[in-house]
Design a protein around this motif. Sequence first.
Motif, mmCIF file in Angstrom:
data_model
loop_
_atom_site.group_PDB
_atom_site.id
_atom_site.type_symbol
_atom_site.label_atom_id
_atom_site.label_comp_id
_atom_site.label_asym_id
_atom_site.label_seq_id
_atom_site.Cartn_x
_atom_site.Cartn_y
_atom_site.Cartn_z
ATOM 1 N N ALA A 98 9.307 2.198 -6.864
ATOM 2 C CA ALA A 98 8.591 2.366 -5.594
ATOM 3 C C ALA A 98 7.775 3.652 -5.599
ATOM 4 C CB ALA A 98 9.573 2.361 -4.428
ATOM 5 N N ALA A 99 8.342 4.707 -6.185
ATOM 6 C CA ALA A 99 7.606 5.970 -6.245
ATOM 7 C C ALA A 99 6.347 5.828 -7.093
ATOM 8 C CB ALA A 99 8.509 7.070 -6.803
ATOM 9 N N VAL A 100 6.430 5.057 -8.164
ATOM 10 C CA VAL A 100 5.269 4.823 -9.037
ATOM 11 C C VAL A 100 4.181 4.075 -8.276
ATOM 12 C CG1 VAL A 100 4.483 3.674 -11.148
ATOM 13 C CG2 VAL A 100 6.725 4.812 -11.098
ATOM 14 N N VAL A 101 4.583 3.016 -7.564
ATOM 15 C CA VAL A 101 3.612 2.195 -6.834
ATOM 16 C C VAL A 101 2.968 2.983 -5.703
ATOM 17 C CG1 VAL A 101 3.352 0.144 -5.370
ATOM 18 C CG2 VAL A 101 4.748 0.033 -7.442
ATOM 19 N N GLN A 102 3.774 3.699 -4.939
ATOM 20 C CA GLN A 102 3.225 4.459 -3.819
ATOM 21 C C GLN A 102 2.258 5.531 -4.296
ATOM 22 O OE1 GLN A 102 6.882 5.635 -2.000
ATOM 23 N NE2 GLN A 102 6.996 3.819 -0.710
ATOM 24 N N SER A 103 2.553 6.154 -5.424
ATOM 25 C CA SER A 103 1.653 7.161 -5.985
ATOM 26 C C SER A 103 0.322 6.527 -6.381
ATOM 27 C CB SER A 103 2.316 7.818 -7.195
ATOM 28 O OG SER A 103 1.432 8.745 -7.805
ATOM 29 N N ALA A 104 0.375 5.340 -6.980
ATOM 30 C CA ALA A 104 -0.850 4.657 -7.384
ATOM 31 C C ALA A 104 -1.661 4.224 -6.172
ATOM 32 C CB ALA A 104 -0.506 3.443 -8.254
ATOM 33 N N ALA A 105 -0.982 3.697 -5.146
ATOM 34 C CA ALA A 105 -1.685 3.252 -3.934
ATOM 35 C C ALA A 105 -2.336 4.434 -3.219
ATOM 36 C CB ALA A 105 -0.713 2.536 -2.995
ATOM 37 N N ASP A 106 -1.624 5.558 -3.152
ATOM 38 C CA ASP A 106 -2.192 6.739 -2.508
ATOM 39 C C ASP A 106 -3.404 7.253 -3.281
ATOM 40 O OD1 ASP A 106 -0.354 6.697 -0.473
ATOM 41 O OD2 ASP A 106 1.000 8.146 -1.406
ATOM 42 N N ASN A 117 0.852 -1.180 0.000
ATOM 43 C CA ASN A 117 0.000 0.000 0.000
ATOM 44 C C ASN A 117 0.891 1.234 0.000
ATOM 45 O OD1 ASN A 117 0.929 0.317 2.624
ATOM 46 N ND2 ASN A 117 -0.960 -0.383 3.583
ATOM 47 N N GLY A 118 0.326 2.385 0.338
ATOM 48 C CA GLY A 118 1.091 3.618 0.303
ATOM 49 C C GLY A 118 2.213 3.683 1.322
ATOM 50 N N GLN A 119 2.199 2.782 2.336
ATOM 51 C CA GLN A 119 3.237 2.752 3.358
ATOM 52 C C GLN A 119 4.401 1.833 2.984
ATOM 53 O OE1 GLN A 119 2.954 4.705 6.239
ATOM 54 N NE2 GLN A 119 1.228 5.511 5.070
ATOM 55 N N LYS A 134 10.464 -0.073 -1.200
ATOM 56 C CA LYS A 134 10.998 -0.699 -2.404
ATOM 57 C C LYS A 134 11.280 -2.179 -2.221
ATOM 58 C CE LYS A 134 15.765 0.718 -1.335
ATOM 59 N NZ LYS A 134 15.453 1.192 0.024
ATOM 60 N N GLY A 135 11.712 -2.572 -0.990
ATOM 61 C CA GLY A 135 12.017 -3.979 -0.764
ATOM 62 C C GLY A 135 10.788 -4.865 -0.870
ATOM 63 N N GLY A 136 9.678 -4.395 -0.311
ATOM 64 C CA GLY A 136 8.446 -5.176 -0.379
ATOM 65 C C GLY A 136 7.919 -5.294 -1.786
ATOM 66 N N ILE A 137 7.966 -4.210 -2.522
ATOM 67 C CA ILE A 137 7.500 -4.226 -3.913
ATOM 68 C C ILE A 137 8.355 -5.181 -4.740
ATOM 69 C CG2 ILE A 137 7.255 -2.804 -5.977
ATOM 70 C CD1 ILE A 137 6.771 -0.423 -3.953
ATOM 71 N N ALA A 138 9.669 -5.124 -4.542
ATOM 72 C CA ALA A 138 10.562 -6.025 -5.260
ATOM 73 C C ALA A 138 10.283 -7.484 -4.902
ATOM 74 C CB ALA A 138 12.014 -5.668 -4.952
ATOM 75 N N TYR A 139 9.970 -7.731 -3.620
ATOM 76 C CA TYR A 139 9.666 -9.102 -3.190
ATOM 77 C C TYR A 139 8.432 -9.641 -3.903
ATOM 78 C CZ TYR A 139 8.088 -13.003 -0.375
ATOM 79 O OH TYR A 139 7.649 -14.235 0.021
ATOM 80 N N VAL A 140 7.396 -8.813 -4.012
ATOM 81 C CA VAL A 140 6.161 -9.250 -4.672
ATOM 82 C C VAL A 140 6.444 -9.643 -6.117
ATOM 83 C CG1 VAL A 140 3.917 -8.451 -5.522
ATOM 84 C CG2 VAL A 140 4.603 -7.972 -3.171
ATOM 85 N N LEU A 141 7.229 -8.847 -6.816
ATOM 86 C CA LEU A 141 7.532 -9.149 -8.217
ATOM 87 C C LEU A 141 8.396 -10.396 -8.357
ATOM 88 C CD1 LEU A 141 8.202 -5.517 -9.465
ATOM 89 C CD2 LEU A 141 6.238 -6.967 -10.029
ATOM 90 N N GLU A 174 -4.640 -0.940 -0.683
ATOM 91 C CA GLU A 174 -3.476 -1.734 -1.071
ATOM 92 C C GLU A 174 -3.614 -2.186 -2.522
ATOM 93 O OE1 GLU A 174 -3.037 -5.991 0.023
ATOM 94 O OE2 GLU A 174 -4.690 -5.611 1.400
ATOM 95 N N LEU A 175 -2.498 -2.490 -3.138
ATOM 96 C CA LEU A 175 -2.473 -2.973 -4.516
ATOM 97 C C LEU A 175 -2.284 -4.481 -4.532
ATOM 98 C CD1 LEU A 175 -0.229 -0.278 -6.247
ATOM 99 C CD2 LEU A 175 -2.713 -0.350 -6.094
ATOM 100 N N GLU A 176 -3.047 -5.144 -5.372
ATOM 101 C CA GLU A 176 -2.876 -6.578 -5.570
ATOM 102 C C GLU A 176 -1.599 -6.830 -6.365
ATOM 103 O OE1 GLU A 176 -4.703 -8.980 -4.330
ATOM 104 O OE2 GLU A 176 -6.045 -7.562 -3.344
#
Length: 541
Positions: free
Chosen positions: A416-424, A387-389, A392-399, A429-431
């Motif tokens: 990470a900036a792209v994902v956090q912007s989308a989640a906000d 989610n917005g919180q 980068k490590g968590g996003i990389a883990y998901v991928l 949270e993003l699937e």
Amino acid sequence: MPFHRYARDAVSPTSGWSRQWPDGRLDRAPIWASVDLRDGNQALADPMDMHRKQQMFDLLVATGFKDIEIGYPAASAHDFDFVRELVTKDGIPDDVTVSVFTPARPELIERTFDSIRGAERAVVHLCHATACLWREVVFGMSEREVVRMAVEGAQHLVRLAEREPGSDIRFEYSPETFNLTEPELALEIANRVAEVVDATAGRPLVLNLPTTVETHSPHVFADQVEWMHRNLDRRGGIILSVHPHNDRGTAVASAELALLAGADRVEGTLFGNGERTGNVCLVTLALNLFSSGVDPQLEISDIDAVRETVEKCNRLPVHPRHPYVGELVYTAFSGTHQDAIAKGLAALADRAEREGRDVGELPWQVPYLPIDPKDVGRDYQAIIRVNGQSGKGGIAYVLKAGWGVDLPVDLRRDFAAVVQSAADALGRELEPAEIWRLLRETYCLDDSPAPPAGEEGTGGSGTDDGSEALARLAAEHGVGFTPPRFTGTAAATGAPVTCLVALDKGGRTVWGLGQAATAADAAHRSARSALLRSGLHGGDQ
């Protein structure tokens, strides 16, 4: 707030006594005793019917409980009928001992014995309150009258058991409100009951000490239990049990300290269902032992299946943050937690590969995860949710977990900036699939259906890594590309090859991603994507 109304005196053992339990260590499982079908059932707005009772009983047996309280037969027809059903239809496994609960009133004791008539073996559990407030307000009795109630109730148990020579009937006694009872009085009553039933090592009495309403810190209860443990007349003929409630939110701590103090047995329920804030959660206690390297002697390797049955029987949800079993307890949203977990899992996997062993054979050492979720039937899919919180490590883990794509450190920061912007923007949270789609939409701008023409796009031997195509594109546009980085699932599995490259534009790193059937085509597409993202014309090269 009127805090002065709640000042309490600790009901402590006599002076001249010093505690020893803080030096103890929990190195084995206690006797587990489930009271889901009695104490837990009494606490339900919609008590279990026969079918739900049977489901709960079957679950308890499958989980490994050998000591199960199956009801309060004198309280309701449902309870009486269920006990009779198990007894008359041979529904009790040979290695399971059932118990039935009764207050210390002659007519209720007799009704309870009627329910177990014909049982091969059973325990009759006698209970009545002993604390001052209950004596004076509820019963209107003196101390001596309460002692007499216990003795006469125990005598009645013995007389009725003698009338059932074909059954092995044993006894349990609970001085309800033990934790609020004067220790000397509780000890006197317990010794008198043990004498009446002639408690011996061969035929022990279960002496159950409840924190009926939890009112003090756990160390006070531990002191009370240890004092009883050290002063009982027939300690060798007694199974010392505890029955903690959770009014202060410390039932698990009370049970653990009581075990250090000499208790042999714990009564509780699965996930802590019970009156008010509940009973002690036996699953939490068992998995606390498990997480310390002690065999819990219960089978909880599919914890979600256990939860599903308990929720169905109780018609109550288990909280998503409940220890070990809650939906979110193995999940991290915080970026710092995600990064630590991802690194811990990677380090464990690297060690397993170096040593040629399975990860499951290694000692578990992963930050923020006290046990391996797989040991209780969970997978790693939902360990990290974004989610917005998130970082980068968590996003990389998901991928990496979902698609095998291992992002370089610089690209992790960028994405990470792209994902956090989308989640906000979405406020949720993003699937994982949404994160994957964002990655491709952001970095995979060249997604042409046909492979590039010419020698760089032969799709050929599998040895061409696209270096020549990258060199040609670099020369045409006056830029330099990083060496192609191939990641993701191997092409041999039928999945596309994923390639990542970057170029430098005015001191800014611009990434591109390409996917194709071959490494050469993937490298070419990743370079074209980077050119398009940088504003340089990728054209139809």
